[in-house]
Design a protein around this motif. Structure first.
Motif, short mmCIF file in Angstrom:
data_model
loop_
_atom_site.label_atom_id
_atom_site.label_comp_id
_atom_site.label_asym_id
_atom_site.label_seq_id
_atom_site.Cartn_x
_atom_site.Cartn_y
_atom_site.Cartn_z
N ALA A 159 0.86 -1.19 0.00
CA ALA A 159 0.00 0.00 0.00
C ALA A 159 0.90 1.24 0.00
CB ALA A 159 -0.90 0.01 1.22
N LEU A 160 0.29 2.38 -0.30
CA LEU A 160 1.04 3.63 -0.36
C LEU A 160 0.48 4.62 0.66
CD1 LEU A 160 1.01 4.00 -4.25
CD2 LEU A 160 2.73 2.85 -2.83
N ARG B 51 -0.13 -5.69 -16.39
CA ARG B 51 0.19 -4.39 -16.96
C ARG B 51 0.04 -3.24 -15.98
NH1 ARG B 51 -3.26 -3.95 -22.08
NH2 ARG B 51 -3.55 -6.15 -21.73
N LYS B 52 -1.13 -3.23 -15.31
CA LYS B 52 -1.36 -2.16 -14.34
C LYS B 52 -1.40 -2.81 -12.98
CE LYS B 52 -4.41 0.56 -17.13
NZ LYS B 52 -5.85 0.74 -17.30
N ILE B 53 -0.85 -2.14 -12.01
CA ILE B 53 -0.92 -2.70 -10.68
C ILE B 53 -1.69 -1.72 -9.81
CG2 ILE B 53 0.39 -3.62 -8.76
CD1 ILE B 53 2.80 -3.81 -10.55
N PHE B 54 -2.72 -2.22 -9.16
CA PHE B 54 -3.46 -1.36 -8.25
C PHE B 54 -2.82 -1.41 -6.86
CE2 PHE B 54 -6.60 -1.47 -4.77
CZ PHE B 54 -6.90 -0.12 -4.75
N LYS B 55 -2.60 -0.24 -6.28
CA LYS B 55 -2.11 -0.16 -4.90
C LYS B 55 -3.08 0.69 -4.09
CE LYS B 55 1.58 -2.40 -5.65
NZ LYS B 55 1.76 -3.75 -5.13
N PRO B 56 -3.57 0.15 -2.97
CA PRO B 56 -4.41 1.00 -2.12
C PRO B 56 -3.56 2.17 -1.60
CG PRO B 56 -4.12 -1.21 -1.16
CD PRO B 56 -3.35 -1.19 -2.44
#
Ligand SMILES: Nc1nc2c(ncn2[C@@H]2O[C@H](COP(=O)(O)OP(=O)(O)OP(=O)(O)O)[C@@H](O)[C@H]2O)c(=O)[nH]1
Ligand SMILES: [Mg+2]
Length: 398
Positions: A163-164, A258-263
């Motif tokens: 997470a960020l 391709r795309k990475i989701f990060k909360p």
């Protein structure tokens, strides 16, 4: 948009998936890129492959430099605790002050911009688990295009995180900061807007065939279509998990990660002297850049709202804690297993001991996911945070 890749490109992709070393991967990806037809439908894919090539080149260079003892030290920070959360923000936004206030780490805090030049880790408690925070060197506009040397490495840290934690300086045009950070993350292949669904593909020789586990729903295709698609990419043995709403295009996209989701959690820092109306106005505007993230005003100076950060992070990490219990013991383990939200009994067992799966008889569950205390369930039962699990096998002694 569908990519409609020719068989030649799919074959090259399979070669990439089987590559072991970064050098092999790089060669396979370069060949793959040359076989992808150039049209609108493959634009994102080509951008992703180019980015991956750049990252691999960097990794190879970094390894060489480390072996010869020269060059910059590694940016890789080994994960510790239940999750790794990377602190991102522009120079001077207060990342180090925050890390100092929340963890045992002692980074240098200074009003000189670019004080932090390497990632710094620290540990923070949330109830019975620890979360690792890592301060990343500052983000600036256009960083991937080489204006500062750590540009793509910071994005690499973000891609590797769970997470960020985004820190905006409320005294220095926080809206522009929000815009630049979202833009830089996007260019680095990191999405912070939650997708309506998620696909996790685990390639494993231990799985025979394609096993699709649907925890959400397939919206325009059948399980058979998923099998066909994967085998056309040379993936024959894999476990595919579907969360939320997922289309065949989403599955194709996830083959390429391709795309990475990060909360992401957004902190509006240095807010100790701001009036409430100004804070509310900022938050309303920041929401446009971070539509699925919580946004909270904080102050590392007065510690305002800092105590709310551990829970806010945990609630947004998409993880759960599951406690194991031995059949002949009355209380469960103190240390929980950390699983992804949506995890099933089989996932918990894989974490305990993979070969238990073969001898699995049933599991008993106490806690939020159990209909009654000690409910008997099978491998596909979905677990929840705080559950206690007891596994029964067909063989005595294990
Ligand atoms: N008033 C106020 N000042 C703060 C707060 N947090 C940090 N600062 C100040 O802001 C300046 C920058 O803080 P740092 O924590 O070093 O910022 P950073 O984001 O780590 O900066 P770089 O590592 O250079 O990118 C320092 O002078 C801090 O004392 C806050 O909540 N309120
Ligand atoms: Mg710093």
């Amino acid at each position: 948009m569908p990519t409609n890749l020719p068989p030649e490109a799919r074959a090259k992709w399979a070669k990439y998936l089987d590559a072991r070393t970064p050098e092999e991967k790089l060669r396979a990806l370069e060949e793959y890129l040359s076989t992808i037809p150039k049209h609108k439908g493959t634009e994102n894919l080509r951008a992703w492959v180019r980015r991956k090539i750049a990252d691999l080149k960097e990794e190879i260079e970094e390894r060489k430099a480390r072996r010869s003892g020269s060059g910059a030290p590694s940016f890789f920070i080994e994960k510790e605790g239940a999750a790794q959360i990377v602190i991102l923000g522009m120079p001077n936004s207060g990342k180090s002050a925050l890390l100092r206030a929340l963890t045992n780490a002692k980074p240098h805090v200074s009003n000189i911009p670019f004080t932090t030049k390497h990632p710094i880790p620290g540990m923070m408690y949330y109830e019975d688990i620890q979360l690792q925070l890592v301060e990343a060197p500052a983000i600036v506009e256009g960083m991937r295009r080489g204006s500062i040397w750590w540009g793509s490495r910071v994005l690499g840290l973000a891609r590797n995180a769970d997470a960020l934690l985004i820190v905006l300086d409320s005294r220095n045009d926080p809206l522009s900061q929000a815009r630049i950070i979202v833009q830089e993350l996007k260019e680095g292949g990191v999405e912070i807007v939650k997708p309506r669904g998620e696909v996790v593909i685990l390639r494993s020789k231990a799985v025979h065939g394609i096993k699709v586990i649907t925890l959400g729903k397939l919206i325009d295709c059948t399980v058979e279509d998923v099998r066909k698609l994967l085998s056309s990419y040379g993936v024959f043995n894999a476990e595919v998990k579907i969360f939320g709403e997922v289309s065949l295009d989403d599955i194709e996209a996830s083959i390429f990660e391709r795309k990475i989701f990060k909360p992401a959690i957004v902190l509006l820092n240095k807010s100790e002297k701001l009036e409430n109306e100004i804070i509310a106005e900022y938050i309303g505007k920041i929401k446009k850049f971070f539509p699925s993230s919580p946004i909270m005003p904080v102050s590392s100076l007065t510690r305002e709202n800092l105590d709310k950060i551990p829970k806010l992070l945990f609630d947004n990490l998409g993880i759960i804690r599951v406690y194991t219990k031995e059949p002949n013991e009355s209380s469960p383990s103190d240390k929980p297993l950390i699983l992804k939200k949506g995890a099933i009994v089989a996932d918990a067992i894989k974490k305990i001991r993979e070969d238990y799966l073969k001898f699995f008889k049933y599991a008993k569950i106490w806690g939020p996911s159990a209909k009654y205390p000690g409910e008997r369930v099978g491998l596909d039962h979905q677990l929840q945070d705080g559950d206690i699990i007891e596994v029964r096998t067909k063989i005595k002694g294990i």
